[in-house]
Scaffold this motif. Structure first.
Motif, short mmCIF file in Angstrom:
data_model
loop_
_atom_site.label_atom_id
_atom_site.label_comp_id
_atom_site.label_asym_id
_atom_site.label_seq_id
_atom_site.Cartn_x
_atom_site.Cartn_y
_atom_site.Cartn_z
N ALA A 114 -21.07 96.08 7.44
CA ALA A 114 -22.05 96.92 6.74
C ALA A 114 -22.71 97.91 7.69
O ALA A 114 -23.04 99.04 7.31
CB ALA A 114 -23.10 96.06 6.06
N LYS A 115 -22.90 97.48 8.93
CA LYS A 115 -23.51 98.35 9.93
C LYS A 115 -22.43 98.87 10.87
O LYS A 115 -21.47 98.15 11.18
CB LYS A 115 -24.57 97.59 10.73
CG LYS A 115 -25.75 97.14 9.89
CD LYS A 115 -26.78 96.41 10.75
CE LYS A 115 -27.97 95.96 9.90
NZ LYS A 115 -28.98 95.23 10.71
N PRO A 116 -22.54 100.11 11.34
CA PRO A 116 -21.53 100.65 12.26
C PRO A 116 -21.54 99.90 13.59
O PRO A 116 -22.55 99.31 13.98
CB PRO A 116 -21.96 102.12 12.45
CG PRO A 116 -23.42 102.14 12.12
CD PRO A 116 -23.61 101.10 11.06
N ASN A 117 -20.39 99.94 14.26
CA ASN A 117 -20.25 99.33 15.60
C ASN A 117 -20.48 97.81 15.59
O ASN A 117 -21.02 97.24 16.54
CB ASN A 117 -21.19 99.99 16.60
CG ASN A 117 -20.88 101.45 16.80
OD1 ASN A 117 -19.77 101.82 17.15
ND2 ASN A 117 -21.86 102.31 16.54
N THR A 118 -20.06 97.17 14.50
CA THR A 118 -20.13 95.71 14.45
C THR A 118 -19.25 95.11 15.54
O THR A 118 -18.16 95.59 15.82
CB THR A 118 -19.66 95.20 13.07
OG1 THR A 118 -20.59 95.63 12.07
CG2 THR A 118 -19.57 93.68 13.05
N ARG A 119 -19.73 94.03 16.14
CA ARG A 119 -18.96 93.33 17.17
C ARG A 119 -18.86 91.85 16.81
O ARG A 119 -19.87 91.19 16.58
CB ARG A 119 -19.61 93.52 18.55
CG ARG A 119 -19.63 94.98 18.99
CD ARG A 119 -20.12 95.12 20.42
NE ARG A 119 -21.54 94.91 20.57
CZ ARG A 119 -22.47 95.86 20.42
NH1 ARG A 119 -22.10 97.10 20.11
NH2 ARG A 119 -23.75 95.58 20.60
N VAL A 120 -17.62 91.38 16.77
CA VAL A 120 -17.34 89.98 16.46
C VAL A 120 -16.71 89.34 17.68
O VAL A 120 -15.76 89.88 18.25
CB VAL A 120 -16.39 89.84 15.25
CG1 VAL A 120 -16.18 88.36 14.90
CG2 VAL A 120 -16.93 90.61 14.04
N ALA A 121 -17.25 88.20 18.11
CA ALA A 121 -16.65 87.42 19.19
C ALA A 121 -15.96 86.20 18.58
O ALA A 121 -15.97 86.02 17.36
CB ALA A 121 -17.71 87.01 20.21
N GLY A 122 -15.36 85.35 19.41
CA GLY A 122 -14.73 84.18 18.81
C GLY A 122 -14.08 83.22 19.79
O GLY A 122 -13.69 83.60 20.89
N VAL A 123 -14.00 81.96 19.36
CA VAL A 123 -13.27 80.91 20.05
C VAL A 123 -12.58 80.09 18.96
O VAL A 123 -13.25 79.52 18.10
CB VAL A 123 -14.20 79.98 20.86
CG1 VAL A 123 -13.37 78.92 21.59
CG2 VAL A 123 -15.04 80.77 21.84
N PHE A 124 -11.27 80.04 18.98
CA PHE A 124 -10.55 79.41 17.87
C PHE A 124 -10.40 77.90 18.03
O PHE A 124 -10.09 77.20 17.07
CB PHE A 124 -9.17 80.05 17.70
CG PHE A 124 -9.23 81.53 17.42
CD1 PHE A 124 -10.36 82.10 16.87
CD2 PHE A 124 -8.16 82.35 17.72
CE1 PHE A 124 -10.44 83.46 16.61
CE2 PHE A 124 -8.22 83.71 17.46
CZ PHE A 124 -9.36 84.27 16.91
N SER A 125 -10.57 77.39 19.24
CA SER A 125 -10.54 75.94 19.45
C SER A 125 -11.96 75.42 19.58
O SER A 125 -12.89 76.18 19.86
CB SER A 125 -9.74 75.60 20.71
OG SER A 125 -10.32 76.20 21.85
N ALA A 126 -12.13 74.12 19.34
CA ALA A 126 -13.47 73.54 19.36
C ALA A 126 -13.50 72.29 20.23
O ALA A 126 -12.47 71.69 20.52
CB ALA A 126 -13.90 73.19 17.94
N ARG A 127 -14.69 71.91 20.67
CA ARG A 127 -14.89 70.69 21.44
C ARG A 127 -15.88 69.79 20.71
O ARG A 127 -17.06 70.12 20.62
CB ARG A 127 -15.43 71.03 22.84
CG ARG A 127 -14.53 71.96 23.65
CD ARG A 127 -13.24 71.29 24.08
NE ARG A 127 -12.40 72.18 24.85
CZ ARG A 127 -12.30 72.16 26.17
NH1 ARG A 127 -12.99 71.29 26.87
NH2 ARG A 127 -11.48 73.00 26.79
N GLY A 128 -15.39 68.71 20.15
CA GLY A 128 -16.29 67.73 19.54
C GLY A 128 -17.08 68.25 18.35
O GLY A 128 -18.28 67.98 18.24
#
Length: 400
Positions: A114-128
């Protein structure tokens, strides 16, 4: 040309690479500050945003550039010439923007972008991660995710979670899209390299995530996950080879910077305990330059073809065949190995100066060492995966 003073100019896929190139001197000048912060500075983020570096994988419908994978590679490679850690954050944020745009329904993408210059980060694996099924979604009671690159500059986070059927039974891994207001950054990124990536661990407790913001990891890797922009080629790019290949983009720039720095300082070097007063006159130096330049050139050519192949397959109705996907993963790992071998040659040729803290060559060497430790680009794992497919043996690894 000052990027920040040129915000009124239209940024396009054709200009984003050149704008990235213009940022290199400033990134190099701020390397010490970046290392101290263990993430990119506010000034760096502002310049990257103004140059369009965070919007390469955002749909045009939301004001993004929606570039080809080849352009994405070229732009990140330029940033890698300035600061490998910052380039790492850029390529991961673009990868997560791409996934957020390509695999979720329009109701979700409208909210995220919805807002310009959106930034998405991520980690596809998880710990516990401990989670449970509730009406309309899941509740993550507790969880931790390691090495969340670019998270300090993100508005949303893609995090690996378990998926459940209506009976509450675990049916496999999923990826949840959550606002950063639900995520705690643990501020523990303290490494010998890629400092500018800001890859801190993160955690969550007692967070509700609605079903529409969760997608299946297996469906995503197999090309079965539908999304709002699956009718457009960029978002039909095969998931696993793309997620592997984008990790090579910063390395191509890092290796190039090492070679540029080595050649620039070569006229001022001698070789101790030899007859040569100038290192550039020594036959061994000529051989080393031939070796390292060949490795860097080969790695760039291999990755150029990989990106071209992904771009081409994305225009077709058929999903990229599994052996082609595995070959791009194999070639990416091999390219990273070539870049690392080139870096090692330079480190051997640099002499005792290489041991000095803050020395450009040793700093970039550290960035490259950390970058090549990522499991996605593990040389032997990717070789094994490709070989198993060729031999017709179902690999016990993440599907491609």
């Amino acid at each position: 040309m000052n990027i920040l003073s040129e915000k009124n100019l239209t940024i396009t896929s054709e200009t984003v690479v050149e704008r990235a190139r213009l940022l290199v001197p400033g990134l190099r000048a701020r390397q010490a500050e970046t290392d101290l912060l263990a993430r990119a500075s506010n000034q760096t983020i502002a310049e990257l945003e103004a140059a369009g570096l965070f919007s390469m994988s955002i749909p045009r419908a939301y004001g993004g550039l929606q570039t080809s994978i080849s352009t994405w590679k070229d732009a990140v490679m330029e940033i890698g010439r300035g600061d490998g850690g910052v380039a790492w954050a850029i390529t991961l944020i673009n990868a997560c923007n791409w996934m957020a745009a390509g695999f979720f329904p329009k109701s979700v993408t409208d909210e995220v972008f919805a807002k310009p210059n959106t930034r998405v980060a991520g980690v596809f694996s998880a710990r516990g991660v401990t989670a449970r099924r509730v009406s309309g979604g899941i509740i993550v009671e507790k969880g931790m995710w390691f090495f969340n690159s670019g998270v300090y500059h993100a508005h949303w986070d893609l995090l690996g979670v378990p998926m459940f059927n209506e009976a509450g039974e675990n049916i496999g891994p999923g990826i949840a899209l959550v606002p950063m207001s639900d995520v705690k950054i643990l501020n523990d990124w303290d490494t010998i390299g890629l400092r500018g990536s800001g890859s801190s661990n993160v955690s969550m407790e007692n967070v509700f995530i609605p079903d529409e913001r969760i997608v299946g990891l297996r469906a995503s890797t197999e090309g079965r996950q539908d999304g709002a922009f699956q009718d457009q080629p960029l978002y039909r790019t095969a998931f696993t080879p793309l997620m592997v290949a984008i990790l090579a983009f910063p390395l191509l720039g890092m290796g190039t910077q090492m070679m540029e720095e080595f050649l620039e300082t070569l006229p001022r070097r001698d070789i101790k305990l030899t007859p040569y007063t100038k290192q550039g006159e020594a036959a061994v130096t000529h051989i080393q330059i031939g070796q390292l330049s060949a490795k860097i050139h080969a790695a760039k050519q291999v990755m150029a073809k990989a990106c071209s192949d992904m771009d081409a397959w994305a225009t077709k109705s058929e999903y990229m065949p599994i052996l082609d996907r595995a070959s791009i993963c194999r070639d990416t790992a091999a390219s990273d190995q070539l870049m690392w071998e080139a870096a090692e040659i330079i480190s051997q040729a640099a002499g005792g100066t290489f041991a000095r803290r803050g020395y450009v060559l040793s700093r970039v060497w550290g960035d490259m060492k950390v970058a090549t430790q990522h499991p996605f680009v593990s040389l032997m794992s990717n070789f094994e995966m490709y070989g198993r497919h060729v031999c017709g043996v179902n690999p016990p690894l993440m599907p491609v």
